[in-house]
Write a protein that holds these residues in place. Structure first.
Motif, PDB file in Angstrom:
ATOM      1  N   ASP A 105     -12.117  14.193   1.844  1.00  0.00           N
ATOM      2  CA  ASP A 105     -11.753  15.348   1.018  1.00  0.00           C
ATOM      3  C   ASP A 105     -11.054  14.974  -0.283  1.00  0.00           C
ATOM      4  O   ASP A 105     -10.610  15.849  -1.021  1.00  0.00           O
ATOM      5  N   ILE A 106     -10.937  13.693  -0.556  1.00  0.00           N
ATOM      6  CA  ILE A 106     -10.218  13.257  -1.762  1.00  0.00           C
ATOM      7  C   ILE A 106     -11.229  12.828  -2.819  1.00  0.00           C
ATOM      8  O   ILE A 106     -12.086  11.986  -2.557  1.00  0.00           O
ATOM      9  N   ALA A 111      -8.634   8.965  -5.353  1.00  0.00           N
ATOM     10  CA  ALA A 111      -8.600   7.814  -4.444  1.00  0.00           C
ATOM     11  C   ALA A 111      -8.320   6.530  -5.219  1.00  0.00           C
ATOM     12  O   ALA A 111      -7.548   5.681  -4.778  1.00  0.00           O
ATOM     13  N   MET A 112      -8.929   6.399  -6.409  1.00  0.00           N
ATOM     14  CA  MET A 112      -8.701   5.211  -7.226  1.00  0.00           C
ATOM     15  C   MET A 112      -7.244   5.140  -7.676  1.00  0.00           C
ATOM     16  O   MET A 112      -6.615   4.080  -7.624  1.00  0.00           O
ATOM     17  N   ALA A 113      -6.696   6.275  -8.088  1.00  0.00           N
ATOM     18  CA  ALA A 113      -5.291   6.308  -8.512  1.00  0.00           C
ATOM     19  C   ALA A 113      -4.371   5.955  -7.345  1.00  0.00           C
ATOM     20  O   ALA A 113      -3.407   5.203  -7.503  1.00  0.00           O
ATOM     21  N   GLN A 117      -1.801   2.612  -6.819  1.00  0.00           N
ATOM     22  CA  GLN A 117      -0.380   2.783  -6.515  1.00  0.00           C
ATOM     23  C   GLN A 117      -0.020   2.263  -5.126  1.00  0.00           C
ATOM     24  O   GLN A 117       1.113   2.405  -4.680  1.00  0.00           O
ATOM     25  N   GLY A 118      -0.995   1.686  -4.435  1.00  0.00           N
ATOM     26  CA  GLY A 118      -0.736   1.131  -3.109  1.00  0.00           C
ATOM     27  C   GLY A 118      -0.533   2.183  -2.039  1.00  0.00           C
ATOM     28  O   GLY A 118       0.135   1.937  -1.036  1.00  0.00           O
ATOM     29  N   GLN A 119      -1.095   3.360  -2.233  1.00  0.00           N
ATOM     30  CA  GLN A 119      -0.899   4.455  -1.284  1.00  0.00           C
ATOM     31  C   GLN A 119      -2.030   4.581  -0.267  1.00  0.00           C
ATOM     32  O   GLN A 119      -2.036   5.510   0.524  1.00  0.00           O
ATOM     33  N   ILE A 120      -2.979   3.674  -0.312  1.00  0.00           N
ATOM     34  CA  ILE A 120      -4.087   3.723   0.641  1.00  0.00           C
ATOM     35  C   ILE A 120      -3.937   2.557   1.608  1.00  0.00           C
ATOM     36  O   ILE A 120      -3.818   1.402   1.200  1.00  0.00           O
TER      37      ILE A 120
END
Length: 201
Positions: A105-106, A111-113, A117-120
């Motif tokens: 859903d993103i 998703a790239m951003a 930012q290391g959030q994935i």
């Protein structure tokens, strides 16, 4: 090193030859992806991995896939030095196979951003117990995965007919998560010349 062959060697060899023949049918595609089958002598297949997306192209690693006792047992996968065929220790492994959790859903831009930012959260499909240990491919269809006590509830026999464990499946996963994501441009100017003491008389 191959495990002791306990399955009728004729059965395993026939299935091994079928796997190699299926690879050969698509050899041009594999070569374009940077996958080169160098040796297929039962029970092992030796494959070189290169990245055509990296400029200049580089040889990444070798892989030995051991089909001993196939397909009662899944193949074993070992990442090796492409020149010596010696297994890499984890500390020297030049490849990783990162996989992220699905995010249906993103939007891709978000998703790239998030990734920047290391959030994935990502996991490495290649695992090891210590830097001096030989790493293993932690993937259903691979012997080391099914032999690991953490996966005792996930028997190879549940995957045996699914295509997981085939030469094509294993190489496809290595390409998808390890080779294909590599993309870098290296720009430098240099001259390759032999060292004076290395020039033969």
């Amino acid at each position: 090193m191959s495990e002791v062959q306990s399955v009728d060697p004729t059965v395993s060899r026939t299935k091994f030859e079928r796997e190699v023949a299926q690879f050969r049918e698509h050899e041009t595609m594999h070569r374009q992806r940077g996958i080169f089958l160098l040796d297929a002598t039962f029970p092992e297949v030796f494959v070189l991995l290169a990245s055509p997306r990296v400029k200049p192209s580089v040889l990444i690693a070798g892989v030995v896939i051991d089909f001993a006792n196939y397909d009662l047992r899944p193949p074993s996968v070992t990442f090796v030095n492409p020149f010596s065929r010696e297994p890499f220790k984890a500390k020297d492994l030049p490849i990783s196979m990162l996989r992220r959790q699905p995010m249906p859903d993103i939007p891709p831009e978000m998703a790239m951003a998030m990734a920047q930012q290391g959030q994935i959260q990502v996991t490495n499909i290649i695992q090891w117990h210590g830097p001096e240990e030989v790493p293993f491919l932690c993937l259903p269809g691979v012997r080391e995965y099914h032999d690991n006590p953490a996966h005792t509830g996930d028997s190879w026999l549940l995957h045996r007919r699914s295509g997981e464990g085939s030469l094509h499946f294993i190489l496809e996963q290595i390409w998808k998560y390890g080779v294909n994501p590599m993309e870098i441009q290296v720009n430098f100017n240099f001259v390759v010349a032999p060292l004076a003491h290395a020039i033969p008389q």
